[in-house]
Design a protein around this motif. Sequence first.
Motif, PDB file in Angstrom:
ATOM      1  N   LEU A  47      18.506   8.803  42.831  1.00 47.14           N
ATOM      2  CA  LEU A  47      17.519   9.889  42.885  1.00 47.14           C
ATOM      3  C   LEU A  47      16.327   9.636  41.969  1.00 47.14           C
ATOM      4  CD1 LEU A  47      19.769  13.097  43.001  1.00 47.14           C
ATOM      5  CD2 LEU A  47      18.099  12.374  44.727  1.00 47.14           C
ATOM      6  N   ALA A  48      16.569   8.941  40.865  1.00 46.64           N
ATOM      7  CA  ALA A  48      15.475   8.691  39.921  1.00 46.64           C
ATOM      8  C   ALA A  48      14.466   7.679  40.460  1.00 46.64           C
ATOM      9  CB  ALA A  48      16.041   8.211  38.592  1.00 46.64           C
ATOM     10  N   GLN A  49      14.893   6.855  41.410  1.00 50.78           N
ATOM     11  CA  GLN A  49      14.009   5.795  41.907  1.00 50.78           C
ATOM     12  C   GLN A  49      12.762   6.321  42.612  1.00 50.78           C
ATOM     13  OE1 GLN A  49      16.283   2.785  44.086  1.00 50.78           O
ATOM     14  NE2 GLN A  49      18.013   3.066  42.670  1.00 50.78           N
ATOM     15  N   PRO A  50      12.854   7.301  43.551  1.00 54.83           N
ATOM     16  CA  PRO A  50      11.621   7.793  44.177  1.00 54.83           C
ATOM     17  C   PRO A  50      10.642   8.402  43.167  1.00 54.83           C
ATOM     18  CG  PRO A  50      13.545   8.495  45.413  1.00 54.83           C
ATOM     19  CD  PRO A  50      14.054   7.918  44.140  1.00 54.83           C
ATOM     20  N   LEU A  51      11.193   9.057  42.141  1.00 59.62           N
ATOM     21  CA  LEU A  51      10.308   9.665  41.133  1.00 59.62           C
ATOM     22  C   LEU A  51       9.542   8.588  40.377  1.00 59.62           C
ATOM     23  CD1 LEU A  51      12.756  12.408  39.778  1.00 59.62           C
ATOM     24  CD2 LEU A  51      11.079  12.584  41.632  1.00 59.62           C
ATOM     25  N   ALA A  72      11.451  -0.199  34.343  1.00 62.93           N
ATOM     26  CA  ALA A  72      12.416   0.900  34.445  1.00 62.93           C
ATOM     27  C   ALA A  72      12.962   1.008  35.864  1.00 62.93           C
ATOM     28  CB  ALA A  72      11.754   2.217  34.027  1.00 62.93           C
ATOM     29  N   LEU A  73      12.079   0.813  36.858  1.00 61.57           N
ATOM     30  CA  LEU A  73      12.504   0.874  38.257  1.00 61.57           C
ATOM     31  C   LEU A  73      13.482  -0.267  38.572  1.00 61.57           C
ATOM     32  CD1 LEU A  73      12.244   2.224  41.009  1.00 61.57           C
ATOM     33  CD2 LEU A  73      10.249   0.771  41.469  1.00 61.57           C
ATOM     34  N   PHE A 289       8.120  11.433  49.256  1.00 53.93           N
ATOM     35  CA  PHE A 289       8.863  12.290  50.180  1.00 53.93           C
ATOM     36  C   PHE A 289       9.664  11.432  51.166  1.00 53.93           C
ATOM     37  CE2 PHE A 289       9.749  15.108  53.675  1.00 53.93           C
ATOM     38  CZ  PHE A 289       9.904  16.349  53.096  1.00 53.93           C
ATOM     39  N   ILE A 290       9.043  10.346  51.663  1.00 53.93           N
ATOM     40  CA  ILE A 290       9.753   9.480  52.606  1.00 53.93           C
ATOM     41  C   ILE A 290      10.957   8.819  51.935  1.00 53.93           C
ATOM     42  CG2 ILE A 290       9.541   7.354  53.936  1.00 53.93           C
ATOM     43  CD1 ILE A 290       6.668   8.179  54.602  1.00 53.93           C
ATOM     44  N   LEU A 291      10.778   8.371  50.688  1.00 51.75           N
ATOM     45  CA  LEU A 291      11.908   7.790  49.969  1.00 51.75           C
ATOM     46  C   LEU A 291      13.024   8.817  49.768  1.00 51.75           C
ATOM     47  CD1 LEU A 291      10.089   5.616  47.262  1.00 51.75           C
ATOM     48  CD2 LEU A 291      11.334   4.813  49.279  1.00 51.75           C
ATOM     49  N   LEU A 292      12.630  10.047  49.439  1.00 55.07           N
ATOM     50  CA  LEU A 292      13.630  11.113  49.295  1.00 55.07           C
ATOM     51  C   LEU A 292      14.313  11.406  50.632  1.00 55.07           C
ATOM     52  CD1 LEU A 292      11.689  13.522  46.906  1.00 55.07           C
ATOM     53  CD2 LEU A 292      13.801  12.276  46.367  1.00 55.07           C
TER      54      LEU A 292
END
Length: 613
Positions: A47-51, A72-73, A289-292
């Motif tokens: 979940l942290a990755q799209p952010l 970090a990514l 949004f697409i990643l989420l």
Amino acid sequence: MSNPFARPKKTDGPRATFGRLLSYLFENKPAMVVIIVLSILGAGASLAQPLLVNQVVTAVQQGTGMSTLVWALVVLVLVAGVLNGVQHFLLQRAGEGVVLSTRRKLIARILNLPISEFDVRRTGDLVSRVGSDTTLLRAVLTQGLIESIGGALTFTGAVIAMAIIDPLLLVVVIVIVIVAVVVVGGLSRRIRVASKAAQEKVGDLTAAVERGIGAVRTIRAAGATAREVTEVDQHATEAYQRGLVIARMSAFVVPVASIVMQVAFIAVLGIGGAQVAAGTITIATLITFILLLFMMIMPLGQALGAVVAVAQALGALGRIEEVLHLPTEDQDDDAVRPAAAIATDDAITFEHVTFRYAASSDAVGTDGAAGAGAVGADAPTVGTGDDQVVLQDVSFSVPRGARVALVGPSGAGKSTTLALIERFYDPTDGVIRLGGLDVRGLDRGELRAQIGYVEQDAPVLAGTIRANLLLGSPDASESECVRVLEAVNLGDVLHRDPRGLDAQVGEDGVMLSGGERQRLAIARALLAAPPILLLDESTSSLDGVNEQKMRLAIDAVAEDRTLLVIAHRLSTVVDSDVIVVLEHGRVVGVGTHSELVQSTPLYRDLAKHQLLV
């Protein structure tokens, strides 16, 4: 009488529910807790990755430094990958653990079932429950059920983040997802029913193959190989057709996740692209949004796969639970009220014993041993009504240290008499005593430890000669094994193979002759040196020379022991201290050979024909 080749009636057991399934999956709770924690941590890392991607894209647009964000990514991606790998291994191990645990329970239950259950159930079907049914429990763990727990967190987190970013796009996605869930939910119950039917067909196939292999020599000698292949092929075809039913239903479920993903992606890309063009949202927001969206759809796909796996597992679990809830042989022993003990010098006493098979227990499996036939080929059908009476008001005594012979035509109830002494079955009426004690009041292990029992067709287990001998006497020495083999004239078998006692006997003792198999079974009983020997036609497969040697061996070990012998040869009977004559489940004469020749017409006729009936 019911169809002798009918399938056994289903036993009503507890319904296979999702809760029961979870109780199997969570037997190793610490391991499952670790797996769930790893799943949650993996969900958080995902979940942290799209952010972070959002911040990287924004930094690129603004021309600010982004190296820290990129590193970090990268770290998050690596952490998520490691967590998923460890979780996958633990899930596979947990799945194997569930299969092992369930198989142990099934094996322990099956081998402790009452003998009457084996009369009505097919061996192949029981083997199928231990084999193929249990593997479907593993599929539940390895095909997404536990991962769905972490996936649910990912799904929830993605939905919340998407609601914050763009509620309109989220509503579009949710509508598409609801349609998918309704479709899968409608199919899940049908898959469960179809899966149970498919597993039953696999059980039929396993039973047919087991029968064909077990009787392969007879089948080939009868020229029936082609017909047997056709029959087994029919079972395989039926299992295949049942599998196709599941495949067709699964074909609707499996593409759902892919279709949902594509439709949702196209909808989000179209509507979101229009919003970017209108300046309502930024390109970074659309990418996030697409990643989420992917984060949301992936656990949904896991959940849909888990639905199929659970539906199939519940079908198999119903068959597993059916066996696990059958009563064991000794389960109701505490409720039995044995008759009071009496003082006697007799080793065995039958007091007005009647034994019958209820019609409801008369169905059999594909091996064709109908009802009473399971205790020998001598079970008659006496009387009328729904029951098969095998023994009726039978009374006789076996004096301690004496040799007593049971004789009578085929179907008289001789083998059943020995089976009752061993407590493979309990009498319907009357009392059987061992040393004055009602056998129903004795622990079965203690009872059988006092008795050596050689069946009419005593099996030889696949393995070595030594393993067969030590079956009832695990602590016997090598010299004792050799001595008992020589006593039954099997010493030459040890010299045929350089491995001696460790020579293989083959499946069902196929590497031994019929007489050798019978003598090995007798040697196994003699090695245990019990005070009572029950011999069911123990010399029927022997030629005259070996029969005489066997009689001498039995005479040698019979000193200070009680023998109850079923015999079809006059030479085995005439020297008995007492002879009990059975006909149609009733005692029609008791005495010595000379007495019975004078008093009992049936015995006189049997003796005239050398008792070869």
